[in-house]
Design an enzyme around this catalytic site. Structure first.
Site, mmCIF file in Angstrom:
data_model
loop_
_atom_site.group_PDB
_atom_site.id
_atom_site.type_symbol
_atom_site.label_atom_id
_atom_site.label_comp_id
_atom_site.label_asym_id
_atom_site.label_seq_id
_atom_site.Cartn_x
_atom_site.Cartn_y
_atom_site.Cartn_z
ATOM 1 N N ARG A 325 0.831 -1.211 0.000
ATOM 2 C CA ARG A 325 0.000 0.000 0.000
ATOM 3 C C ARG A 325 0.863 1.257 0.000
ATOM 4 O O ARG A 325 0.442 2.305 -0.496
ATOM 5 C CB ARG A 325 -0.971 0.000 1.187
ATOM 6 N N GLU A 730 -9.137 6.693 7.438
ATOM 7 C CA GLU A 730 -7.706 6.856 7.181
ATOM 8 C C GLU A 730 -7.316 8.099 6.383
ATOM 9 O O GLU A 730 -6.284 8.715 6.673
ATOM 10 C CB GLU A 730 -7.180 5.604 6.461
#
Length: 780
Positions: A325, A730
């Site tokens: 990621r 997030e």
């Protein structure tokens, strides 16, 4: 939103998109919210403590536990050989994470035994009486040491590439290289890890665990005990914070409690002390980023090549997807015509690092922003101008393809940045700050506007699914259970809003119950910002099924067409007749209509081939931007965040009050990561920042003095998410990159903005001061 508007809207039936309060907010502030350590303990409950080692890397030659076992109140001591079926709790299934060290210590503080005693205090004191003989082995705890020693990788690395980065770097009009060190971060949840295991008959056991992933705990407990998952029930009502730290790290405590409970046929609780928790559990990965960029005189990027090396710790844990990621977000909001990105997940003799809010994305993004900053200083331009010229274009523009070959179809970053630039008066303030810095000998100011583009979905496609269980009782009250866990982020409230909206009843009519593997099976972790997306849609699906049955019943009972039946606030409208919802449900019950349903949802359109580095791993992107203004003292390196303005995209917000809270909290937590929170290991591999006395999280006094947060109210998700909303957990965490870059500008002012200060993170006052002194010497 003023108070009168809030009070008016919170009573409306069907409250989706309304700013309702968090269902447990009043309990949090009054101290009445029950956490696992608040629950009444079963009679005879025993307590556990970890027996921790004091070497970074060593063989255990001998382990004398006789004094431990002889301590009054100690019932038993567990070692690796006492694990009934397996001693492994690796979430990646690589058999590299033992429950208890078995002959080999791989990080300082690694548990080698567990003490079970009549009280927690007895267990902790007894654990210190162990006599362990070691044969020391070479160790390395830092990324650079790992690289120099040829450390192995804990998992397979990833490469993302498009075009020919090597060739284009050679052809680029300008070219530069650099290195950035990005620090890790302790989760510092207010509630430490805790697990309570209660033995049942035969092979059954119930575990209350402070975990974001109940099914993972269920599987690990079953795996170590050697029993099927149907024998293990895991329950979670709420956590006192998680931030990713309770996605896998709770496994060890739950497993040890369960093993002891079955062995002794008594309830067993594990709750480590804060020092033990910080020493024995994983943290955010720190990275060392080596980058090379080719660009032209306008600042337009031609090619990027970067390697992201990460300190992963002694085992794989979630390091594979975390480092993946990081690469997925190394582009942030920018189009790289030619690009090659590589990950390097390095094994170190430290605790195994794990998930943390953003899951590697923040580290990838800040590396990309450093490249933008480097170009700006090399050209003597405002970094915002470099950002704008490199933004992704509209769909079909030829500048809409990510390094992993996903097309950016919902790009709104231009509008977000343009609106914030105007509303925060960025240009005038930047000019005023430059003028101020020319006449201020000690205090220097900086300002920066940085964007965020964050992909939403688990990159492990199978995790993008959720289930929900909904019961409508005879009196019209509704019971909701789903696979998501509540860690203070308001997930339970949002999903209850979805259900209340579906049935058009007041939110007070919906009862939210503890997450349990006994009601909703095979749950995914509450992570990747997908909790509301997944569980909200699953609850909606369950409500849809019940409503269809009720509509069929009403059509038959009232002899009318289905289209004449609708759910309206606290009633069902049948033709022109309004039937109160409880009365209608009671009639449906007596007509033997099924009033319960299991809902299910899987995210559409996503796919990912890791071997080729191509696919569509994200369902959509969430966007945002922040302007931060800071002041630094060039004599001490101390600084203040004077003002922050945020404009953030959450689509059509399910709950504006909760979402604004998430943006504010995420910003402050991200600011802590980038400025004050420093992890430090000594030369013996000991974590020395393992308590509030040595690890500095942001305080109330560290918050921005002026903090303006606004949601992009015009935004609406182009994809069919629940209520057209977007994830909010997030993405806001990366907004305070603007704070780091504002500090950088303030430092750069001492050398007339001719050189990029290259601040590593966390940008502590010491690092700021050293950067100031370095630039002053360079100028002289």
């Amino acid at each position: 939103m003023d108070k009168s508007t809030f009070e008016e809207r919170k009573t409306i039936a069907g409250p989706m998109h309304s700013p309702l309060r968090h269902d447990s907010a009043h309990k949090h502030v009054s101290g009445t919210a029950d956490y696992i350590d608040d629950m009444p303990e079963p009679a005879g409950t025993l307590h556990g403590a970890l027996g921790m080692t004091d070497r970074a890397h060593a063989e255990i030659v001998a382990m004398d536990l006789s004094e431990v076992e002889a301590t009054d109140g100690v019932v038993c001591v567990l070692t690796a050989k006492d694990m009934p079926h397996s001693n492994d709790i690796s979430p990646s299934h690589l058999d590299d994470e033992p429950v208890l060290a078995d002959g080999l210590v791989q990080f300082h503080g690694q548990p080698a035994f567990a003490v079970i005693a009549e009280s927690r205090d007895i267990a902790r004191r007894a654990a210190r009486k162990a006599k362990i003989t070691y044969r020391d082995l070479p160790h390395f705890t830092d990324i650079t040491d790992a690289l120099e020693n040829g450390a192995e990788l804990v998992t397979k690395p990833l490469t993302l590439q498009r075009g020919d980065a090597e060739a284009e770097l050679e052809l680029s009009p300008r070219r530069l290289t650099g290195r950035m060190r990005i620090g890790g971060q302790e989760h510092f949840y207010l509630e430490s890890h805790v697990a309570l295991a209660i033995p049942g008959e035969d092979d059954e056991i119930t575990v209350w665990s402070s975990t974001q992933h109940p099914s993972e705990v269920q599987h690990m407990v079953g795996h170590v005990l050697g029993v099927p998952s149907n024998a293990v029930t895991v329950q979670v009502r709420r956590m006192g914070g998680g931030f990713g730290g309770k996605e896998t790290q709770g496994n060890q405590f739950a497993v040890l409690a369960a093993v002891a409970a079955k062995k002794l046929n008594r309830a067993v609780k594990f709750r480590p002390d804060r020092d033990e928790d910080m020493t024995a559990t994983g943290k955010r990965h720190d990275f060392l980023v080596d980058y090379e960029v080719g660009f032209d005189d306008e600042g337009r990027i031609h090619a990027v090549k970067a390697n992201y090396a990460a300190r992963c710790g002694y085992s794989s844990d979630l390091s594979g997807p975390v480092t993946d990621r990081a690469l997925f977000h190394a582009d942030n909001s920018y189009f790289y015509p030619h690009v090659k990105l590589t990950s390097q997940p390095l094994k170190t003799h430290t605790v195994s690092n794990t998930a943390y809010r953003g899951f590697g994305g923040p580290q990838g993004m800040i590396g990309g922003e450093r490249i933008i900053e480097e170009i700006a200083y090399a050209l003597g331009k405002d970094p915002l101008d470099i950002r704008k010229v490199n933004f992704y274009g509209e769909k079909g523009s030829g500048r809409d393809l990510t390094p992993y070959h996903q097309q950016v179809q919902d790009n709104i970053i231009h509008r977000i940045v343009s609106e914030l630039e105007a509303s925060a008066d960025y240009q005038a303030r930047r000019k005023a700050i430059i003028d101020f810095n020319t006449t201020s000998p000690v205090i220097r100011k900086g300002i920066a506007l940085t964007p965020v583009k964050f992909g939403i979905s688990f990159t492990m496609t199978a995790f993008n699914q959720a289930g929900a269980l909904v019961h409508v009782y005879q009196d019209g009250s509704i019971h909701l259970n789903h696979g998501g866990t509540e860690m203070g982020q308001g997930l339970y409230t949002k999903v209850a809003q979805v259900l209340a909206d579906s049935f058009q009843v007041d939110i007070t009519n919906v009862k939210i119950t503890a997450t349990t593997t006994g009601k909703v099976p095979n749950t995914s972790a509450t992570a990747a910002s997908s909790g509301s997306d997944l569980n909200g849609m699953a609850a909606y699906d369950a409500a849809r099924q019940i409503k269809e049955r009720l509509t069929d019943f009403a059509a038959e009972r009232w002899q009318t067409e289905r289209e004449n039946i609708s759910f309206v606030p606290n009633h069902v409208k049948i033709g022109e007749e309004l039937v109160p919802f409880p009365d209608f449900i009671r009639q449906a019950y007596f007509a033997r209509i099924q009033l319960s349903a299991t809902g299910f949802y899987k995210t559409p359109k996503i796919h990912w081939d890791r071997n080729t580095g191509r696919g569509t791993p994200f369902y959509y992107f969430a966007y945002g931007a922040a302007v931060s203004e800071v002041s630094i003292d060039t004599l001490t390196g101390e600084y203040m965040v004077d003002r922050v303005d945020v404009l953030h995209d959450v689509g059509k917000s399910l709950n504006p009050a909760i979402d604004i809270g998430q943006v504010e909290g995420g910003f402050v937590q991200g600011m802590g990561w980038l400025t004050t929170e420093e992890l430090w290991w000594d030369d013996k591999g000991r974590l020395r920042t393992h308590a509030p006395s040595t690890y500095k999280i942001p305080l109330a006094s560290d918050r921005p003095k002026i903090f303006n947060v606004k949601l992009a109210e015009w935004a609406e998700n182009a994809e069919m998410t629940i209520g057209r909303s977007k994830a909010v957990g997030e993405p806001p965490f990366m907004l305070p990159i603007s704070v780091l870059e504002a500090l950088s500008m303030a430092v750069a002012s001492v050398a007339d903005y001719r050189e990029c200060p290259r601040l590593d993170t966390p940008a502590t006052p010491e690092r700021v001061l050293m950067a100031v002194e370095r630039l002053r010497k360079a100028k002289a």
